[in-house]
Design a protein around this motif. Sequence first.
Motif, PDB file in Angstrom:
ATOM      1  N   ARG A  84       1.284   5.559  15.154  1.00  0.00           N
ATOM      2  CA  ARG A  84       2.277   6.614  14.902  1.00  0.00           C
ATOM      3  C   ARG A  84       2.185   7.700  15.975  1.00  0.00           C
ATOM      4  N   TRP A  85       0.952   8.072  16.347  1.00  0.00           N
ATOM      5  CA  TRP A  85       0.768   9.095  17.381  1.00  0.00           C
ATOM      6  C   TRP A  85       1.341   8.607  18.708  1.00  0.00           C
ATOM      7  N   ILE A  86       1.026   7.372  19.071  1.00  0.00           N
ATOM      8  CA  ILE A  86       1.538   6.808  20.321  1.00  0.00           C
ATOM      9  C   ILE A  86       3.066   6.810  20.314  1.00  0.00           C
ATOM     10  N   ASP A  87       3.652   6.392  19.215  1.00  0.00           N
ATOM     11  CA  ASP A  87       5.115   6.359  19.135  1.00  0.00           C
ATOM     12  C   ASP A  87       5.719   7.746  19.319  1.00  0.00           C
TER      13      ASP A  87
ATOM     14  N   ASP B  17      -1.294  -4.320   3.056  1.00  0.00           N
ATOM     15  CA  ASP B  17      -1.252  -3.038   3.763  1.00  0.00           C
ATOM     16  C   ASP B  17      -0.039  -3.062   4.683  1.00  0.00           C
ATOM     17  N   ASP B  18       1.012  -2.384   4.281  1.00  0.00           N
ATOM     18  CA  ASP B  18       2.247  -2.339   5.059  1.00  0.00           C
ATOM     19  C   ASP B  18       2.368  -1.057   5.866  1.00  0.00           C
ATOM     20  N   THR B  19       1.296  -0.285   5.943  1.00  0.00           N
ATOM     21  CA  THR B  19       1.350   1.005   6.620  1.00  0.00           C
ATOM     22  C   THR B  19       1.132   0.841   8.129  1.00  0.00           C
ATOM     23  N   VAL B  20       1.591   1.830   8.872  1.00  0.00           N
ATOM     24  CA  VAL B  20       1.425   1.859  10.320  1.00  0.00           C
ATOM     25  C   VAL B  20       0.169   2.670  10.614  1.00  0.00           C
ATOM     26  N   PRO B  21      -0.762   2.132  11.423  1.00  0.00           N
ATOM     27  CA  PRO B  21      -1.977   2.879  11.742  1.00  0.00           C
ATOM     28  C   PRO B  21      -1.667   4.247  12.360  1.00  0.00           C
TER      29      PRO B  21
ATOM     30  N   LEU C  39       0.826  -1.204   0.000  1.00  0.00           N
ATOM     31  CA  LEU C  39       0.000   0.000   0.000  1.00  0.00           C
ATOM     32  C   LEU C  39       0.863   1.258   0.000  1.00  0.00           C
ATOM     33  N   SER C  40       1.984   1.235   0.692  1.00  0.00           N
ATOM     34  CA  SER C  40       2.861   2.404   0.708  1.00  0.00           C
ATOM     35  C   SER C  40       3.381   2.724  -0.695  1.00  0.00           C
TER      36      SER C  40
END
Length: 87
Positions: free
Chosen positions: A51-54, A43-47, A16-17
């Motif tokens: 990302r926000w949590i990280d 779908d290789d994307t990070v939810p 997907l990226s």
Amino acid sequence: MRRLLDGHEEGQPLQLSQLRAALGNAKARLAFLALEEFGLVVDDTVPTMRRWIDRQVDALPAGYREEAAAALPHLPPTPACPSGRER
């Protein structure tokens, strides 16, 4: 889309990226839905939430990062503000 598929190794699913980089978000989503039916894309994307949590956890002192990163996804949703908007 044709350019993306021409340079792609046969038998390997697209990511997907890759679709987003080549087509933009809106067109990539449509392409993803069509290709997903045939198992031709993953779908290789990070939810967004992950990302926000990280990003938030990165600001914490080292000793708290792992525990906070593990706990945050399991917290209940925040109740709406009196204005009706979510916090």
